[in-house]
Design an enzyme around this catalytic site. Structure first.
Site, PDB file in Angstrom:
ATOM      1  N   HIS A 288      -4.415  -4.521  -2.514  1.00 43.69           N
ATOM      2  CA  HIS A 288      -4.832  -4.240  -1.134  1.00 43.69           C
ATOM      3  C   HIS A 288      -5.015  -2.740  -0.884  1.00 43.69           C
ATOM      4  CE1 HIS A 288      -3.152  -8.407   0.294  1.00 43.69           C
ATOM      5  NE2 HIS A 288      -4.218  -8.504  -0.457  1.00 43.69           N
TER       6      HIS A 288
ATOM      7  N   VAL B 251       0.839  -1.204   0.000  1.00 39.19           N
ATOM      8  CA  VAL B 251       0.000   0.000   0.000  1.00 39.19           C
ATOM      9  C   VAL B 251       0.877   1.259   0.000  1.00 39.19           C
ATOM     10  CG1 VAL B 251      -1.914  -1.171   1.169  1.00 39.19           C
ATOM     11  CG2 VAL B 251      -0.168  -0.033   2.555  1.00 39.19           C
TER      12      VAL B 251
HETATM   13  P1  OAD Z   1       4.901 -11.241   4.261  1.00 41.44           P
HETATM   14  O1  OAD Z   1       5.435 -10.473   5.408  1.00 41.44           O
HETATM   15  O2  OAD Z   1       3.953 -12.346   4.544  1.00 41.44           O
HETATM   16  O3  OAD Z   1       6.091 -11.851   3.409  1.00 41.44           O
HETATM   17  C1  OAD Z   1       7.211 -11.083   3.047  1.00 41.44           C
HETATM   18  C2  OAD Z   1       8.085 -11.935   2.150  1.00 41.44           C
HETATM   19  O4  OAD Z   1       9.162 -11.137   1.708  1.00 41.44           O
HETATM   20  C3  OAD Z   1       8.690 -13.177   2.823  1.00 41.44           C
HETATM   21  O5  OAD Z   1       8.519 -14.304   1.972  1.00 41.44           O
HETATM   22  C4  OAD Z   1      10.169 -12.808   2.969  1.00 41.44           C
HETATM   23  O6  OAD Z   1      11.019 -13.956   2.862  1.00 41.44           O
HETATM   24  C5  OAD Z   1      10.355 -11.874   1.790  1.00 41.44           C
HETATM   25  N1  OAD Z   1      11.455 -10.906   1.912  1.00 41.44           N
HETATM   26  C6  OAD Z   1      11.991 -10.343   3.020  1.00 41.44           C
HETATM   27  N2  OAD Z   1      12.956  -9.462   2.708  1.00 41.44           N
HETATM   28  C7  OAD Z   1      13.048  -9.457   1.355  1.00 41.44           C
HETATM   29  C8  OAD Z   1      13.845  -8.742   0.411  1.00 41.44           C
HETATM   30  N3  OAD Z   1      14.753  -7.864   0.808  1.00 41.44           N
HETATM   31  N4  OAD Z   1      13.653  -8.992  -0.919  1.00 41.44           N
HETATM   32  C9  OAD Z   1      12.707  -9.895  -1.323  1.00 41.44           C
HETATM   33  N5  OAD Z   1      11.937 -10.582  -0.474  1.00 41.44           N
HETATM   34  C10 OAD Z   1      12.082 -10.373   0.844  1.00 41.44           C
HETATM   35  O7  OAD Z   1       4.274 -10.129   3.257  1.00 41.44           O
HETATM   36  P2  OAD Z   1       3.197 -10.327   2.104  1.00 41.44           P
HETATM   37  O8  OAD Z   1       3.365 -11.644   1.439  1.00 41.44           O
HETATM   38  O9  OAD Z   1       3.243  -9.119   1.284  1.00 41.44           O
HETATM   39  O10 OAD Z   1      -2.397  -7.814   3.892  1.00 41.44           O
HETATM   40  O11 OAD Z   1       1.846 -10.329   2.937  1.00 41.44           O
HETATM   41  C11 OAD Z   1       0.641 -10.361   2.255  1.00 41.44           C
HETATM   42  C12 OAD Z   1      -0.417  -9.612   2.998  1.00 41.44           C
HETATM   43  O12 OAD Z   1      -0.473 -10.056   4.349  1.00 41.44           O
HETATM   44  C13 OAD Z   1      -0.177  -8.130   3.136  1.00 41.44           C
HETATM   45  O13 OAD Z   1      -0.542  -7.404   1.992  1.00 41.44           O
HETATM   46  C14 OAD Z   1      -1.018  -7.776   4.303  1.00 41.44           C
HETATM   47  C15 OAD Z   1      -0.640  -8.897   5.220  1.00 41.44           C
HETATM   48  O14 OAD Z   1      -1.500  -9.229   6.193  1.00 41.44           O
HETATM   49  C16 OAD Z   1      -3.326  -7.101   4.524  1.00 41.44           C
HETATM   50  O15 OAD Z   1      -3.053  -6.432   5.503  1.00 41.44           O
HETATM   51  C17 OAD Z   1      -4.692  -7.197   3.928  1.00 41.44           C
END
Ligand code: OAD
Length: 254
Positions: free
Chosen positions: A119, A103
């Site tokens: 989102h 976001v």
């Molecule tokens: P997550 O916090 O679940 O996952 C983050 C991912 O990024 C993990 O797989 C990490 O291994 C990876 N990661 C960390 N550092 C990184 C880097 N420097 N480069 C690349 N990858 C890296 O976040 P999302 O999958 O985005 O929704 O979560 C999805 C949704 O859950 C969010 O949009 C939010 C949350 O609850 C709502 O709030 C509706």
């Protein structure tokens, strides 16, 4: 040939590229992820701070404890190498649609023009009373919760748990996923639906699915064809250089 070179060739050959991004792509811009060590859900219980029910029950608390801090992080953040790399792919002439769960608006700031904010966005606020929409940057957040000139409480225009994703955003995301030759999945744990279904849609339509993430995800070994293990900021610059070199070779008829 290295894995980066192989992916660069795939990118150079692809007609349409869809990209699903998550919090990980913004970690190097100073915005923490949600899950895992140092993640927001370690500090804030999502049931208490991220559901629409929790927000409506006590908007002042959710603003003061979590949203105010998140807004500060977003305001200070600048696009990282991951965002910039995707914008550069587009500048190189590739058709790139970014479907983001973030976001923070950093893909647009980096220069990507086709961004679906599945989102929603923190860049705008909406009045719970009159529905007026205002820019977050132009709103006084000194006293929380912020209020509309009509007196109503302002909410961010992002999707809380328990809310529906905009049907038009969902439709466009499915179309981009079903119509791509290659899907890159960058920085998402792929735990939240329907975002996490997009790689499946792409795969079922015959696209290759390649992840860029320092860790395996729910897609790894099942949906994705490959995981390029590393941070977005480490993988994207050499990948872009390799894409550029490959496109130059193709241009020369190599
Ligand atoms: P997550 O916090 O679940 O996952 C983050 C991912 O990024 C993990 O797989 C990490 O291994 C990876 N990661 C960390 N550092 C990184 C880097 N420097 N480069 C690349 N990858 C890296 O976040 P999302 O999958 O985005 O929704 O979560 C999805 C949704 O859950 C969010 O949009 C939010 C949350 O609850 C709502 O709030 C509706």
């Amino acid at each position: 040939m290295t894995r980066i070179d192989r992916l660069a060739r795939r990118i150079a050959r692809a007609g349409r590229i869809a990209v699903l991004t998550g919090a990980g792509v913004s970690v190097e811009s100073g915005i923490p992820p949600f899950r895992g060590r140092g993640g927001l859900w370690e500090r804030f219980d999502p049931m208490e701070y991220a559901t629409i029910g929790a927000f409506l029950n006590d908007p002042g608390k959710v603003w003061r404890v979590m949203l105010g801090e998140l807004n500060g992080l977003i305001m200070r953040a600048r696009p990282g190498a991951g965002h910039i790399g995707l914008a550069k792919l587009e500048a190189l002439g590739k058709s790139v649609t970014v479907i983001t769960q973030n976001v923070d608006g950093l893909h647009q700031q980096a220069g990507s023009s086709a961004v679906i904010e599945l989102h929603g966005t923190f860049a705008r606020l909406r009045c719970l009373n009159c529905g007026a929409v205002s820019a977050t940057a132009a709103t006084d957040l000194g006293i929380l919760p912020p209020r509309c000139p009509c007196g109503g409480i302002l909410r961010p225009a992002c999707i809380f748990f328990g809310e529906e994703i905009l049907p038009s955003d969902l439709l466009r995301s499915r179309q981009a996923s079903a119509g791509c030759d290659l899907m890159l999945v960058i920085g998402t744990s792929a735990n939240v639906h329907p975002a996490a279904l997009m790689p499946l849609v792409a795969k079922q339509a015959g696209a290759a699915v390649v992840e860029i993430n320092p860790e395996p995800t729910a897609l790894t070994g099942r949906i994705s064809d490959e995981l390029l293990c590393g941070k977005a900021g480490e993988v994207m610059p050499p990948l872009l250089a390799a894409v550029q070199a490959t496109l130059t070779d193709f241009g020369r008829g190599a």
